[in-house]
Design an enzyme around this catalytic site. Structure first.
Site, PDB file in Angstrom:
ATOM      1  N   SER A  93      25.489   1.197 112.511  1.00  0.00           N
ATOM      2  CA  SER A  93      25.159   2.066 111.387  1.00  0.00           C
ATOM      3  C   SER A  93      23.650   2.274 111.345  1.00  0.00           C
ATOM      4  O   SER A  93      22.874   1.432 111.832  1.00  0.00           O
ATOM      5  CB  SER A  93      25.617   1.411 110.077  1.00  0.00           C
ATOM      6  OG  SER A  93      25.104   2.087 108.950  1.00  0.00           O
ATOM      7  N   TYR A 114      26.289  -5.618 104.220  1.00  0.00           N
ATOM      8  CA  TYR A 114      26.461  -4.583 105.245  1.00  0.00           C
ATOM      9  C   TYR A 114      25.192  -4.430 106.070  1.00  0.00           C
ATOM     10  O   TYR A 114      25.244  -4.348 107.305  1.00  0.00           O
ATOM     11  CB  TYR A 114      26.832  -3.272 104.566  1.00  0.00           C
ATOM     12  CG  TYR A 114      27.336  -2.203 105.503  1.00  0.00           C
ATOM     13  CD1 TYR A 114      28.674  -2.161 105.891  1.00  0.00           C
ATOM     14  CD2 TYR A 114      26.477  -1.216 105.989  1.00  0.00           C
ATOM     15  CE1 TYR A 114      29.145  -1.170 106.738  1.00  0.00           C
ATOM     16  CE2 TYR A 114      26.938  -0.218 106.833  1.00  0.00           C
ATOM     17  CZ  TYR A 114      28.273  -0.195 107.205  1.00  0.00           C
ATOM     18  OH  TYR A 114      28.728   0.786 108.049  1.00  0.00           O
TER      19      TYR A 114
END
Length: 244
Positions: free
Chosen positions: A141, A155
């Site tokens: 990501s 995350y």
């Protein structure tokens, strides 16, 4: 010239929806024998129906290290090899920031987004070494490239670590013919967005990256000849919501 993927075996996690689903469909259309893994058998079956032939389903929770090891062994027993691993399983939680994230939710994110990817990488390395090569594509990501409040500490931590893990794998295994790529997308219109504390409008979702964009990119990476490694890819929407 791009490589012919006909007959190669590709194991894809998180294959029931979003990026994993698109990657599976694209790679199958390019001649791969695809193995679909994910936690929900029904959505995997829907993807398999779209693909048609040369597809098998292996339901799997990637946070279960023994199940990951067993699944890899089953794939080897059935197909004789694993040429490509696309490890796309990932999640986030709604209450994700320091003021509200729980220890239990921290563990969920780390166990799936980081530990699960590690378990899968470790499971495919022995057969890839034996066959003299292979490719790992970890779906990371843009959260791995900086820090912000949007995705939360779990995350961010998982994806920063995933990039480091992928680079380490490549460093140690490239002379065994094993390549590794970290794909770092910005916002993608996938079901994970449904857990955002502030939902995106349909109009905004249409303007960000789409799963098909990532499927095309993953296929392009897989089609590179064995002497070429794409170490890391950043891919973002042209439209920047933060500056709209």
């Amino acid at each position: 010239m791009l490589e012919d993927l006909e007959g190669q075996v590709a194991w894809i996690t998180g294959a029931g929806t979003g990026i994993g689903e698109s990657a599976a469909i694209k790679m199958a259309a390019s001649g791969c024998k695809v193995v679909l893994s994910g936690r929900r058998k029904d959505v995997l079956e829907n993807v398999a129906e779209q693909i048609g032939s040369d597809v098998t389903i292996k339901p799997l929770d990637v946070s279960d290290k023994e199940a990951v090891r067993a699944t890899a062994k089953m794939i080897i027993a059935e197909h004789g090899r694993i040429d490509i691993g696309v490890f796309s399983a990932g999640m986030n939680v709604r209450e994700r920031n320091w003021n509200n994230v729980t220890m239990e939710d921290w563990d969920k994110v780390i166990n799936i987004d980081l530990n699960g990817a590690f378990y899968c990488c470790q499971a495919v390395l022995p057969p890839m070494r034996e066959q003299g090569g292979g490719l790992v594509i970890n779906i990371s990501s843009m959260a791995a490239k900086g820090i912000g409040k949007l995705t939360g500490p779990a995350y961010h931590s998982a994806k920063h670590a995933m990039n480091a893990m992928t680079a380490s794998l490549l460093l140690e295994e490239r002379n065994n013919g094993i390549r590794a790529t970290a794909v770092c997308p910005g916002e993608v219109d996938t079901p994970i967005l449904d857990l955002r504390p502030v939902p995106l409008s349909d109009e905004d979702r249409a303007r960000i990256l789409q799963s098909e964009d990532l499927g095309n990119l993953i296929l392009y990476i897989a089609q590179q000849p064995p002497h070429v490694t794409i170490n890391e890819v950043l891919i973002t929407p042209t439209w920047n919501r933060s500056q709209a």
